[in-house]
Design a protein around this motif. Structure first.
Motif, PDB file in Angstrom:
ATOM      1  N   ILE A  56       0.836  -1.198   0.000  1.00  0.00           N
ATOM      2  CA  ILE A  56       0.000   0.000   0.000  1.00  0.00           C
ATOM      3  C   ILE A  56       0.874   1.252   0.000  1.00  0.00           C
ATOM      4  CG2 ILE A  56      -1.647   1.328   1.371  1.00  0.00           C
ATOM      5  CD1 ILE A  56      -2.869  -1.283   2.287  1.00  0.00           C
ATOM      6  N   ARG A  57       1.891   1.232   0.866  1.00  0.00           N
ATOM      7  CA  ARG A  57       2.776   2.396   0.924  1.00  0.00           C
ATOM      8  C   ARG A  57       3.493   2.603  -0.403  1.00  0.00           C
ATOM      9  NH1 ARG A  57       3.350   2.962   6.976  1.00  0.00           N
ATOM     10  NH2 ARG A  57       3.043   0.813   7.581  1.00  0.00           N
ATOM     11  N   SER A  60       1.343   4.143  -3.019  1.00  0.00           N
ATOM     12  CA  SER A  60       1.112   5.575  -2.902  1.00  0.00           C
ATOM     13  C   SER A  60       2.333   6.365  -3.349  1.00  0.00           C
ATOM     14  CB  SER A  60       0.756   5.943  -1.461  1.00  0.00           C
ATOM     15  OG  SER A  60       1.893   5.844  -0.644  1.00  0.00           O
ATOM     16  N   GLU A 230      -5.213   5.128  -6.661  1.00  0.00           N
ATOM     17  CA  GLU A 230      -6.643   4.920  -6.537  1.00  0.00           C
ATOM     18  C   GLU A 230      -7.381   6.157  -7.011  1.00  0.00           C
ATOM     19  OE1 GLU A 230      -5.760   5.979  -2.071  1.00  0.00           O
ATOM     20  OE2 GLU A 230      -4.764   4.706  -3.501  1.00  0.00           O
ATOM     21  N   ARG A 232      -8.677   9.520  -6.709  1.00  0.00           N
ATOM     22  CA  ARG A 232      -8.639  10.759  -5.952  1.00  0.00           C
ATOM     23  C   ARG A 232      -9.342  11.838  -6.746  1.00  0.00           C
ATOM     24  NH1 ARG A 232      -2.361  10.641  -4.237  1.00  0.00           N
ATOM     25  NH2 ARG A 232      -2.531   9.194  -2.530  1.00  0.00           N
ATOM     26  N   ILE A 235     -12.133  15.015  -4.452  1.00  0.00           N
ATOM     27  CA  ILE A 235     -11.657  15.198  -3.083  1.00  0.00           C
ATOM     28  C   ILE A 235     -12.834  15.376  -2.142  1.00  0.00           C
ATOM     29  CG2 ILE A 235     -10.545  16.861  -1.564  1.00  0.00           C
ATOM     30  CD1 ILE A 235      -8.601  15.111  -2.784  1.00  0.00           C
ATOM     31  N   ILE A 236     -13.691  16.279  -2.509  1.00  0.00           N
ATOM     32  CA  ILE A 236     -14.874  16.488  -1.678  1.00  0.00           C
ATOM     33  C   ILE A 236     -16.027  15.781  -2.352  1.00  0.00           C
ATOM     34  CG2 ILE A 236     -16.392  18.179  -0.672  1.00  0.00           C
ATOM     35  CD1 ILE A 236     -14.185  19.834  -0.084  1.00  0.00           C
TER      36      ILE A 236
ATOM     37  N   ARG B  14     -10.677   1.235   0.401  1.00  0.00           N
ATOM     38  CA  ARG B  14     -10.571   2.431  -0.433  1.00  0.00           C
ATOM     39  C   ARG B  14     -11.723   3.382  -0.189  1.00  0.00           C
ATOM     40  NH1 ARG B  14      -7.172   0.441  -5.199  1.00  0.00           N
ATOM     41  NH2 ARG B  14      -6.412  -1.509  -4.362  1.00  0.00           N
ATOM     42  N   ARG B  18     -11.502   7.361   1.237  1.00  0.00           N
ATOM     43  CA  ARG B  18     -12.165   8.526   0.660  1.00  0.00           C
ATOM     44  C   ARG B  18     -13.025   9.230   1.704  1.00  0.00           C
ATOM     45  NH1 ARG B  18     -14.148   5.992  -3.580  1.00  0.00           N
ATOM     46  NH2 ARG B  18     -16.286   5.904  -2.836  1.00  0.00           N
ATOM     47  N   ARG B  21     -10.820  10.927   4.338  1.00  0.00           N
ATOM     48  CA  ARG B  21     -10.130  12.084   3.762  1.00  0.00           C
ATOM     49  C   ARG B  21     -11.080  13.274   3.713  1.00  0.00           C
ATOM     50  NH1 ARG B  21      -9.141  10.495  -1.335  1.00  0.00           N
ATOM     51  NH2 ARG B  21      -7.128   9.532  -0.929  1.00  0.00           N
ATOM     52  N   GLU B  22     -12.297  12.995   3.273  1.00  0.00           N
ATOM     53  CA  GLU B  22     -13.273  14.084   3.190  1.00  0.00           C
ATOM     54  C   GLU B  22     -13.580  14.661   4.568  1.00  0.00           C
ATOM     55  OE1 GLU B  22     -16.742  13.366   0.912  1.00  0.00           O
ATOM     56  OE2 GLU B  22     -17.934  14.861   1.986  1.00  0.00           O
ATOM     57  N   GLN B  49      -9.265  -4.119  10.032  1.00  0.00           N
ATOM     58  CA  GLN B  49      -8.234  -4.235   9.017  1.00  0.00           C
ATOM     59  C   GLN B  49      -8.348  -3.163   7.921  1.00  0.00           C
ATOM     60  OE1 GLN B  49      -5.976  -6.274  10.001  1.00  0.00           O
ATOM     61  NE2 GLN B  49      -4.685  -5.390   8.426  1.00  0.00           N
ATOM     62  N   ARG B  52      -7.391   0.171   9.190  1.00  0.00           N
ATOM     63  CA  ARG B  52      -5.943   0.283   9.325  1.00  0.00           C
ATOM     64  C   ARG B  52      -5.303   0.648   7.983  1.00  0.00           C
ATOM     65  NH1 ARG B  52      -1.796  -1.026  12.067  1.00  0.00           N
ATOM     66  NH2 ARG B  52       0.020  -2.012  11.101  1.00  0.00           N
ATOM     67  N   GLU B  53      -5.759  -0.004   6.926  1.00  0.00           N
ATOM     68  CA  GLU B  53      -5.180   0.258   5.619  1.00  0.00           C
ATOM     69  C   GLU B  53      -5.514   1.668   5.139  1.00  0.00           C
ATOM     70  OE1 GLU B  53      -6.273  -2.885   3.015  1.00  0.00           O
ATOM     71  OE2 GLU B  53      -5.410  -4.429   4.299  1.00  0.00           O
ATOM     72  N   ILE B  56      -3.108   3.982   6.702  1.00  0.00           N
ATOM     73  CA  ILE B  56      -1.798   3.965   6.057  1.00  0.00           C
ATOM     74  C   ILE B  56      -1.796   4.895   4.843  1.00  0.00           C
ATOM     75  CG2 ILE B  56      -0.195   2.529   4.755  1.00  0.00           C
ATOM     76  CD1 ILE B  56      -0.938   0.211   6.559  1.00  0.00           C
ATOM     77  N   ARG B  57      -2.856   4.804   4.062  1.00  0.00           N
ATOM     78  CA  ARG B  57      -2.924   5.677   2.880  1.00  0.00           C
ATOM     79  C   ARG B  57      -2.971   7.144   3.295  1.00  0.00           C
ATOM     80  NH1 ARG B  57      -4.914   1.616  -1.227  1.00  0.00           N
ATOM     81  NH2 ARG B  57      -6.054   0.230   0.136  1.00  0.00           N
ATOM     82  N   SER B  60       0.330   8.504   4.333  1.00  0.00           N
ATOM     83  CA  SER B  60       1.256   8.824   3.255  1.00  0.00           C
ATOM     84  C   SER B  60       0.865  10.115   2.554  1.00  0.00           C
ATOM     85  CB  SER B  60       1.311   7.671   2.248  1.00  0.00           C
ATOM     86  OG  SER B  60       0.122   7.637   1.498  1.00  0.00           O
ATOM     87  N   GLU B  61      -0.357  10.573   2.770  1.00  0.00           N
ATOM     88  CA  GLU B  61      -0.774  11.868   2.236  1.00  0.00           C
ATOM     89  C   GLU B  61      -0.535  12.973   3.251  1.00  0.00           C
ATOM     90  OE1 GLU B  61      -4.712  11.988   0.559  1.00  0.00           O
ATOM     91  OE2 GLU B  61      -4.614   9.871   0.036  1.00  0.00           O
ATOM     92  N   ARG B 152      -4.444  14.149 -11.461  1.00  0.00           N
ATOM     93  CA  ARG B 152      -4.674  13.222 -10.355  1.00  0.00           C
ATOM     94  C   ARG B 152      -3.475  13.151  -9.431  1.00  0.00           C
ATOM     95  NH1 ARG B 152      -6.541   8.097 -13.475  1.00  0.00           N
ATOM     96  NH2 ARG B 152      -5.777   7.049 -11.614  1.00  0.00           N
ATOM     97  N   GLN B 155      -3.576  15.942  -7.002  1.00  0.00           N
ATOM     98  CA  GLN B 155      -4.666  15.873  -6.036  1.00  0.00           C
ATOM     99  C   GLN B 155      -4.195  15.468  -4.646  1.00  0.00           C
ATOM    100  OE1 GLN B 155      -6.663  17.666  -7.850  1.00  0.00           O
ATOM    101  NE2 GLN B 155      -8.361  16.570  -6.951  1.00  0.00           N
ATOM    102  N   GLY B 156      -3.286  14.513  -4.599  1.00  0.00           N
ATOM    103  CA  GLY B 156      -2.812  14.034  -3.302  1.00  0.00           C
ATOM    104  C   GLY B 156      -2.286  15.175  -2.458  1.00  0.00           C
TER     105      GLY B 156
END
Lengths: 240, 240
Positions: A56-57, A60, A230, A232, A235-236, B14, B18, B21-22, B49, B52-53, B56-57, B60-61, B152, B155-156
């Motif tokens: 996963i890391r 990204s 994935e 993105r 965002i909103i 995933r 999202r 993040r929002e 699980q 947790r993933e 992680i994502r 990284s952001e 894209r 975006q991150g």
DNA sequence: GCTACCATACTGCCATACAAGTTATCAATC
DNA sequence: GATTGATAACTTGTATGGCAGTATGGTAGC
């Protein structure tokens, strides 16, 4: 064969991330190569879970791409990302060097000279060893400039750049690079910000000057239309 | 309360990424707030699980930071990253707009006008709705320019930037922004690359012009010395 | 009142087992 | 021989249980 061994007391997932990242950069795992969670887990004698998290890391960072239910493969080198990383490095490092040149007491000139000596010492040997020395040099500059934080941020993008460098190892004009390093240090030592900055920009622009040739020589390693990790795109979250 | 519901047939991790993040961007989860895997898992009625993933994502952001064995908390807004994201957007988007202005047939002017109409329609309503419309406008430009891939990627980084925008929603000079959008479209319609590019740069520079005030008004939300995700200090493992 | 200590209730981390989807193989059928 | 279809051998995704490390609250000792 490899000496990267898991330390059971430290977080395994993060160690795996580091190990796999290095293997991708040094082309031990090459683009388009399929790697499965269970396969890697077996290699390092750990469970599948930390491997999964490492994937996963790496995803990204754009180093691998996971296709749900289908597999995971090493990404091709994203040329756009490489150029962006180089650009970012130039912006950050030229700034750092300028800072060091403006405040002479800040940079430990003896240590910088030692770095260059080391580079000359390993210039003829293992190319990977030279890249490590080069890396250490630039990192030291960042630390002396008090910009270690930003430096670490750039590292994520830099991985793509390093992959290119490994590819071009054979035709590396190592001595020229070392001379350029020396020029940077000389600019700092002279307390001449403009000169130090110019030397840095010149250096970083030249590092990837032969990128086009490398791309045409190894077309299978590069990609022009990379697929991101994935979604993105929004965002909103959409409201309609 | 929230309408973000997990779709059990699609990959949960995933979706969670999202959703979370929002929630961070819209400040539903605010900086320094502690969030645990089990807590979030309970909220969405899934196992730990995938949560947790997702963490992680997000880590990284730079949106959350996980402290091993201690907890996970929402990161403060990294001012440096915000500026970098803005800078990157200016570089990318001004390039895109210039492209569109040079090849008049490329841009669907009617669609762009429709976007602006929509922005005016929601200008007085929910500020979040305006941000979405704004987002859609810029994304459309990128797509028309054939640069959806780069978009894209940006975006991150942009997530950090969006957090600031949400904070400044109340004092948003919405109408001015819409006028700037219109100016960009006008430049494209006129087939005047220089004008379109200038309008874009002007627009993107102004978006965060009040960043300093926002920072001083909400000091608890911002951080000057952010801690990165993990150790990337050595890309190519040490050899000595 | 203050400090040192210990039990408890967390946390994130890892291993295992199971589920669901995709690809490859191979045989039966046309 | 070519095509189709079932099946087996993959893949990643999710759920669960147990582990080790950390913060916290209370208590015993000073």
């Amino acid at each position: 064969m490899r000496q990267d061994q898991i330390d059971q007391t430290a977080p395994i997932a993060r160690q795996l991330t580091r190990f796999l990242r290095e293997r991708i950069i040094r082309n031990d795992l090459h683009p388009d190569q399929k790697i499965s969670e269970s396969e890697i887990a077996q290699q390092y004698d750990v469970s599948r879970q930390p491997v999964r998290e490492a994937f996963i890391r790496l995803a990204s960072e754009g180093l691998v791409s996971v296709l749900p239910q289908r597999g995971t493969r090493v990404s091709r080198i994203d040329v756009v990302a490489v150029r962006e990383a180089r650009f970012l490095r130039e912006a950050v490092e030229s700034d750092i060097v300028r800072l060091l040149a403006e405040a002479p007491g800040r940079a430990d000139l003896a240590e910088l000279d030692a770095h260059i000596d080391r580079q000359r010492a390993v210039a003829a040997g293992d190319p990977l060893e030279f890249i490590r020395a080069d890396e250490a040099f630039h990192r030291t500059l960042a630390e002396m400039g008090g910009k270690a934080g930003i430096w670490r941020k750039v590292q994520g993008l830099k991985a793509q750049m390093d992959r290119v460098r490994v590819l071009s190892l054979s035709q590396f004009p190592v001595n020229k690079l070392i001379d350029q390093h020396a020029a940077i240090v000389a600019g700092i030592a002279a307390g001449d910000p403009a000169r130090a900055e110019a030397a840095t920009r010149h250096h970083l622009r030249e590092v990837l000057s032969d990128l086009p040739q490398i791309v045409t020589a190894n077309p299978a390693f590069f990609d022009d239309a990379p697929d991101g990790d994935e979604d993105r795109t929004v965002i909103i979250g959409g409201g309609e």
